[in-house]
Write a protein that holds these residues in place. Structure first.
Motif, mmCIF file in Angstrom:
data_model
loop_
_atom_site.group_PDB
_atom_site.id
_atom_site.type_symbol
_atom_site.label_atom_id
_atom_site.label_comp_id
_atom_site.label_asym_id
_atom_site.label_seq_id
_atom_site.Cartn_x
_atom_site.Cartn_y
_atom_site.Cartn_z
ATOM 1 N N LYS A 1 0.934 -1.224 -0.105
ATOM 2 C CA LYS A 1 0.004 -0.115 -0.084
ATOM 3 C C LYS A 1 1.173 1.350 -0.077
ATOM 4 O O LYS A 1 1.843 1.288 0.708
ATOM 5 N N TYR A 2 0.537 2.185 -0.763
ATOM 6 C CA TYR A 2 1.420 3.363 -1.168
ATOM 7 C C TYR A 2 0.665 4.622 -1.115
ATOM 8 O O TYR A 2 -0.571 4.684 -1.695
ATOM 9 N N VAL A 3 1.369 5.703 -1.131
ATOM 10 C CA VAL A 3 0.718 7.139 -1.187
ATOM 11 C C VAL A 3 1.886 7.611 -2.318
ATOM 12 O O VAL A 3 2.979 7.473 -2.393
ATOM 13 N N ILE A 4 1.158 8.395 -3.073
ATOM 14 C CA ILE A 4 1.962 9.224 -4.030
ATOM 15 C C ILE A 4 1.975 10.743 -3.736
ATOM 16 O O ILE A 4 1.058 11.343 -3.478
ATOM 17 N N LYS B 1 4.108 3.024 1.974
ATOM 18 C CA LYS B 1 5.338 3.355 1.036
ATOM 19 C C LYS B 1 4.905 4.686 0.735
ATOM 20 O O LYS B 1 3.891 4.953 0.282
ATOM 21 N N ILE B 2 5.963 5.411 0.075
ATOM 22 C CA ILE B 2 5.807 6.647 -0.286
ATOM 23 C C ILE B 2 6.501 6.749 -1.741
ATOM 24 O O ILE B 2 7.681 6.423 -1.718
ATOM 25 N N ILE B 3 5.825 7.266 -2.595
ATOM 26 C CA ILE B 3 6.274 7.244 -4.189
ATOM 27 C C ILE B 3 6.425 8.846 -4.348
ATOM 28 O O ILE B 3 5.405 9.758 -4.290
ATOM 29 N N LEU B 4 7.802 9.054 -4.673
ATOM 30 C CA LEU B 4 8.074 10.403 -5.108
ATOM 31 C C LEU B 4 8.411 10.316 -6.646
ATOM 32 O O LEU B 4 9.711 10.542 -7.142
ATOM 33 N N PRO B 5 7.362 10.732 -7.462
ATOM 34 C CA PRO B 5 7.636 11.026 -8.791
ATOM 35 C C PRO B 5 8.214 12.083 -9.174
ATOM 36 O O PRO B 5 8.186 13.232 -8.381
ATOM 37 N N TYR B 6 9.007 12.651 -10.320
ATOM 38 C CA TYR B 6 9.510 13.773 -10.869
ATOM 39 C C TYR B 6 9.417 13.914 -12.467
ATOM 40 O O TYR B 6 9.233 12.779 -13.106
ATOM 41 N N PHE C 1 1.587 6.521 -18.966
ATOM 42 C CA PHE C 1 0.839 5.275 -18.654
ATOM 43 C C PHE C 1 1.290 4.694 -17.224
ATOM 44 O O PHE C 1 0.270 4.126 -16.496
ATOM 45 N N GLU C 2 2.463 4.822 -17.042
ATOM 46 C CA GLU C 2 3.049 4.413 -15.616
ATOM 47 C C GLU C 2 2.593 5.200 -14.706
ATOM 48 O O GLU C 2 2.058 4.565 -13.491
ATOM 49 N N ILE D 1 -1.202 6.024 -9.955
ATOM 50 C CA ILE D 1 -2.103 6.562 -9.448
ATOM 51 C C ILE D 1 -3.604 5.907 -8.986
ATOM 52 O O ILE D 1 -4.210 5.590 -8.028
ATOM 53 N N SER D 2 -3.848 4.568 -10.228
ATOM 54 C CA SER D 2 -4.895 3.712 -9.980
ATOM 55 C C SER D 2 -4.782 3.000 -9.025
ATOM 56 O O SER D 2 -5.871 2.491 -8.175
ATOM 57 N N ASN D 3 -3.506 2.608 -8.316
ATOM 58 C CA ASN D 3 -3.520 1.643 -7.278
ATOM 59 C C ASN D 3 -2.926 2.469 -6.064
ATOM 60 O O ASN D 3 -2.617 1.490 -5.177
#
Length: 86
Positions: A4-7, A38-43, A74-75, A80-82
């Motif tokens: 389980k994660y947060v963006i 978990k934390i996702i940090l996109p850039y 797409f990625e 985001i969807s999950n």
């Protein structure tokens, strides 16, 4: 496996709207330690990647993920969807 994660979309187009990296790290720490996320940090560019890495370093957790590349649409859509929330 991201479990389980947060963006965190931490980048912004206006500097006066930007939270500090320390503020993001504090929030990440709370969500990791208090809720086992978990934390996702996109850039999207080198400056944002630098901020992502700084947030990860300040929070000092292996549950913070900074990918090795800029994600395509797409990625990002799949992430985001999950996610639990963004």
């Amino acid at each position: 496996n991201l479990d389980k994660y947060v963006i965190f979309f931490h980048a912004t187009s206006k500097i006066n709207k930007k939270y500090t990296n320390k503020s993001w790290a504090t929030l990440a720490d709370y969500l990791v330690k208090g809720h086992d996320f978990k934390i996702i940090l996109p850039y999207g560019n080198d400056g944002e990647k630098s901020d992502s890495l700084a947030i990860k370093k300040i929070a000092d957790s292996d549950k913070i993920v900074v990918f090795d590349k800029v994600l395509n649409y797409f990625e990002l859509k799949n992430l985001i969807s999950n996610s639990e929330f963004i």
